[in-house]
Scaffold this motif. Sequence first.
Motif, PDB file in Angstrom:
ATOM      1  N   HIS A   1     -25.251  -9.110   8.558  1.00 33.54           N
ATOM      2  CA  HIS A   1     -27.049  -9.871   8.805  1.00 33.54           C
ATOM      3  C   HIS A   1     -26.505 -11.013   9.051  1.00 33.54           C
ATOM      4  N   LEU A   2     -27.186 -11.221  10.414  1.00 33.29           N
ATOM      5  CA  LEU A   2     -27.139 -11.741  11.747  1.00 33.29           C
ATOM      6  C   LEU A   2     -27.885 -13.265  11.758  1.00 33.29           C
ATOM      7  N   ILE A   3     -28.156 -14.428  10.781  1.00 36.05           N
ATOM      8  CA  ILE A   3     -29.009 -15.285  10.831  1.00 36.05           C
ATOM      9  C   ILE A   3     -28.906 -16.461  12.229  1.00 36.05           C
ATOM     10  N   ILE A   4     -29.417 -16.683  12.842  1.00 39.45           N
ATOM     11  CA  ILE A   4     -29.438 -18.006  14.095  1.00 39.45           C
ATOM     12  C   ILE A   4     -30.278 -18.854  13.393  1.00 39.45           C
ATOM     13  N   GLN A   5     -30.261 -19.975  13.307  1.00 36.08           N
ATOM     14  CA  GLN A   5     -31.067 -21.115  13.181  1.00 36.08           C
ATOM     15  C   GLN A   5     -30.754 -22.253  13.463  1.00 36.08           C
ATOM     16  N   PRO A   6     -32.070 -22.338  14.404  1.00 37.16           N
ATOM     17  CA  PRO A   6     -32.169 -23.726  15.376  1.00 37.16           C
ATOM     18  C   PRO A   6     -31.549 -24.673  15.633  1.00 37.16           C
TER      19      PRO A   6
ATOM     20  N   HIS B   1     -25.583 -21.854  14.155  1.00 41.95           N
ATOM     21  CA  HIS B   1     -26.514 -22.376  15.110  1.00 41.95           C
ATOM     22  C   HIS B   1     -26.372 -21.841  16.045  1.00 41.95           C
ATOM     23  N   GLU B   2     -28.208 -22.195  17.180  1.00 44.10           N
ATOM     24  CA  GLU B   2     -28.431 -21.481  18.363  1.00 44.10           C
ATOM     25  C   GLU B   2     -27.108 -21.985  19.177  1.00 44.10           C
ATOM     26  N   GLY B   3     -26.995 -21.131  20.078  1.00 50.24           N
ATOM     27  CA  GLY B   3     -26.020 -21.390  21.020  1.00 50.24           C
ATOM     28  C   GLY B   3     -24.443 -21.480  20.691  1.00 50.24           C
TER      29      GLY B   3
ATOM     30  N   ASN C   1     -19.930  -8.429  20.638  1.00 52.89           N
ATOM     31  CA  ASN C   1     -20.082 -10.183  21.245  1.00 52.89           C
ATOM     32  C   ASN C   1     -21.224 -10.831  21.170  1.00 52.89           C
ATOM     33  N   ILE C   2     -21.414 -12.304  20.433  1.00 54.75           N
ATOM     34  CA  ILE C   2     -22.849 -12.394  21.329  1.00 54.75           C
ATOM     35  C   ILE C   2     -23.014 -13.770  21.531  1.00 54.75           C
ATOM     36  N   THR C   3     -22.923 -14.205  23.059  1.00 55.10           N
ATOM     37  CA  THR C   3     -22.833 -15.113  23.578  1.00 55.10           C
ATOM     38  C   THR C   3     -23.929 -16.284  23.696  1.00 55.10           C
ATOM     39  N   ALA C   4     -24.236 -17.335  23.477  1.00 51.92           N
ATOM     40  CA  ALA C   4     -24.983 -18.671  23.623  1.00 51.92           C
ATOM     41  C   ALA C   4     -26.015 -17.832  22.890  1.00 51.92           C
ATOM     42  N   THR C   5     -26.250 -17.563  21.336  1.00 54.16           N
ATOM     43  CA  THR C   5     -26.264 -16.558  20.448  1.00 54.16           C
ATOM     44  C   THR C   5     -28.147 -18.407  20.298  1.00 54.16           C
ATOM     45  N   GLN C   6     -29.184 -17.171  20.458  1.00 53.52           N
ATOM     46  CA  GLN C   6     -31.011 -17.247  20.435  1.00 53.52           C
ATOM     47  C   GLN C   6     -31.469 -16.946  18.736  1.00 53.52           C
ATOM     48  N   THR C   7     -32.854 -17.382  18.337  1.00 52.89           N
ATOM     49  CA  THR C   7     -33.297 -17.465  17.454  1.00 52.89           C
ATOM     50  C   THR C   7     -33.452 -15.443  17.141  1.00 52.89           C
ATOM     51  N   GLY C   8     -33.811 -15.301  18.294  1.00 51.07           N
ATOM     52  CA  GLY C   8     -33.875 -14.155  18.909  1.00 51.07           C
ATOM     53  C   GLY C   8     -33.167 -13.107  17.735  1.00 51.07           C
ATOM     54  N   ASP C   9     -32.026 -13.521  18.449  1.00 50.02           N
ATOM     55  CA  ASP C   9     -30.873 -12.454  17.945  1.00 50.02           C
ATOM     56  C   ASP C   9     -30.515 -12.151  16.451  1.00 50.02           C
ATOM     57  N   SER C  10     -31.469 -13.142  15.351  1.00 48.38           N
ATOM     58  CA  SER C  10     -31.278 -12.743  14.319  1.00 48.38           C
ATOM     59  C   SER C  10     -31.981 -11.126  13.885  1.00 48.38           C
ATOM     60  N   ALA C  11     -30.572 -10.628  13.023  1.00 45.58           N
ATOM     61  CA  ALA C  11     -31.042  -9.414  12.643  1.00 45.58           C
ATOM     62  C   ALA C  11     -29.866  -8.665  12.080  1.00 45.58           C
TER      63      ALA C  11
END
Lengths: 114, 114
Positions: B109-114, B14-16, B75-85
């Motif tokens: 394959h990283l998917i960030i859900q809102p 999830h986002e964040g 590492n990706i912190t505080a993920t955002q939907t734009g990080d999906s890739a």
Amino acid sequence: EPEVTQTPSHQVTQMGQEVILRCVPISNHLYFYWYRQILGQKVEFLVSFYNNEISEKSEIFDDQFSVERPDGSNFTLKIRSTKLEDSAMYFCASSEAGVPYGYTFGSGTRLTVV
Amino acid sequence: EDKVVQSPLSLVVHEGDTVTLNCSYEVTNFRSLLWYKQEKKAPTFLFMLTSSGIEKKSGRLSSILDKKELFSILNITATQTGDSAVYLCAAVGGLGGGADGLTFGKGTHLIIQP
């Protein structure tokens, strides 16, 4: 920001036909590469090119493949007699000083062999 | 045989949330490790890691290399939907990639859900 440009973005060809994939690397880059990515699989190295000659090639890059820098700006990949298994996304990349300084990839040509 | 192994292959958060992507490698003549982000087509360069234990940071992204244990993390912190890739790890060196080619992993394959 400078880009690596590839044309066409999508090409459909019949098995046995020759195809030429075109790339315009970034103008001050000296190292050029072709990679391919079969759908769902990993990106694979095909060939590297420097000083108007191939510097490295993988086992995928057999006699059916050739590369050329015909005019100082374009960098082409030719597949002489396409096979179904050549269907893939083909990426061109260029680098200013060679790896490990990092590449700039083009947006790819999707080749579909039918 | 040279190989680069990424894990997980797919990740949904999830986002964040904070995520850690893993990359292990076994390549001959290893020189450096690169991370790329692949959204629709062309991989775009994120980091190049050459020295062990030195963290590279770019905004919310960071990466580190362990040359003794032969792995790297992104590492990706505080993920955002734009990080999906798809996040690709690639090792410089290896027989399959050539002296100046890259050996890629299959990607995460990283998917960030809102």
